[in-house]
Motif scaffolding. Sequence first.
Motif, PDB file in Angstrom:
ATOM      1  N   LEU A  34       4.829  18.833  51.621  1.00 41.66           N
ATOM      2  CA  LEU A  34       6.098  18.638  52.323  1.00 41.66           C
ATOM      3  C   LEU A  34       7.249  19.070  51.436  1.00 41.66           C
ATOM      4  O   LEU A  34       7.377  18.600  50.304  1.00 41.66           O
ATOM      5  N   ASN A  35       8.096  19.962  51.968  1.00 39.46           N
ATOM      6  CA  ASN A  35       9.227  20.485  51.214  1.00 39.46           C
ATOM      7  C   ASN A  35      10.483  20.439  52.120  1.00 39.46           C
ATOM      8  O   ASN A  35      10.380  20.500  53.357  1.00 39.46           O
ATOM      9  N   PHE A  36      11.686  20.330  51.455  1.00 40.32           N
ATOM     10  CA  PHE A  36      12.959  20.267  52.188  1.00 40.32           C
ATOM     11  C   PHE A  36      13.868  21.403  51.736  1.00 40.32           C
ATOM     12  O   PHE A  36      13.929  21.710  50.539  1.00 40.32           O
ATOM     13  N   THR A  47      15.141  21.331  58.356  1.00 39.12           N
ATOM     14  CA  THR A  47      15.190  21.018  56.914  1.00 39.12           C
ATOM     15  C   THR A  47      13.794  20.881  56.321  1.00 39.12           C
ATOM     16  O   THR A  47      13.559  21.221  55.150  1.00 39.12           O
ATOM     17  N   VAL A  48      12.857  20.416  57.096  1.00 37.72           N
ATOM     18  CA  VAL A  48      11.496  20.157  56.580  1.00 37.72           C
ATOM     19  C   VAL A  48      10.665  21.436  56.656  1.00 37.72           C
ATOM     20  O   VAL A  48      10.658  22.128  57.676  1.00 37.72           O
ATOM     21  N   ARG A  49       9.942  21.739  55.566  1.00 34.89           N
ATOM     22  CA  ARG A  49       8.983  22.852  55.519  1.00 34.89           C
ATOM     23  C   ARG A  49       7.642  22.319  54.960  1.00 34.89           C
ATOM     24  O   ARG A  49       7.597  21.778  53.860  1.00 34.89           O
ATOM     25  N   ILE A  50       6.593  22.474  55.763  1.00 31.65           N
ATOM     26  CA  ILE A  50       5.248  22.053  55.339  1.00 31.65           C
ATOM     27  C   ILE A  50       4.451  23.310  54.952  1.00 31.65           C
ATOM     28  O   ILE A  50       4.228  24.201  55.777  1.00 31.65           O
TER      29      ILE A  50
END
Length: 358
Positions: free
Chosen positions: A45-47, A19-22
């Motif tokens: 930090l993106n989801f 789920t997490v995208r950096i």
Amino acid sequence: MEILFIVLAVIVVLGVVSTVRIVPQARAYNIERFGRYMRTLQPGLNFIIPGVDRVNTKFDLREQVFSSRPQPVITEDNLVVNIDTVLYYQITDPRAAAYEVANYLQAIDQLTVTTLRNVIGGMDLERTLTSREDINSRLRGVLDEATGKWGIRVNRVEIKAIDPPPSIKEAMEKQMRAERDKRATILHAEGERQSRILTAEGARQQAILEAQGQQQAAILRADGEAKAIERVFQAVHANNADSKLLAYKYLETLPTLANGEGNTFWVIPGELTQAIQNVSRAFAPAADGEAATPRAEEDAAPEEGATPQLTSGDPVRGEALRAADHAADLAAEAVAEAKAEAEAAAGPIGFPGQREEA
């Protein structure tokens, strides 16, 4: 049960990780949901929803450099030249760069080539080589207008190299060499012209200064001679010099007539005998061992054209007369010998005094 809890924990951890995208700084990720564009992830930090959302494209938002291969271009005077270009661009809209054009680098390259051929086709070779700034500005204007809808901004377009054919290069080198030789010849001629002008001016000034110096020297010499003559004239009149002194000075001047190596002819004046008689009479011995002093009443000036005569009134006068006659004889002998030597060396010699008496 413990195994089940462990499996569930692993599934939860994997779900959270997916789920997490950096996103790194100056990067941009396009997200699609079920194949449709949803949004663009910004740095940080993106989801996302695992299994639903996926990253489609990744873009670098920094300014980038693209160097194209040499492209043949025909100029207005039908010469083929190879031109290399360097492109500086930056992605401003990741969505447009991903979905408005399939391959933005290839599109930019082809657009640059076509625009370059249009621009160079209206210029000759000489203008092409000297108008790089104009070509760059025109290329940039066309590329900005075309790549704006692609989400790309073209910052700069530079022409890296323009290579004419070898024959044209050789002709250009010859022309350049001829132009340089021409400029060198002109500069050399100008230098010689200036040198001759300066030399002539220097010679003119030198001649003027020398003439002025000679003029001043002549004036000073003339003034000196005038003062010398004036002083001699004043001294002669102040001391009341008589004919005996003048006759003695006349005899002193005679030897200077024969000075010089080239003097083979000289004239003996007819007044020589008279001058010798005057000198002999002036230096004749007087009575009682004293030198005889001329008296004013006996040494009066003779009439013009008359020869001074010695009288024999007393024994002293007789001695003076004999001495004068002896000196006159010696002078006559010397004159005869000189005349004979002159006739033998240089032919017949005229005696002005004797011709006048004849």
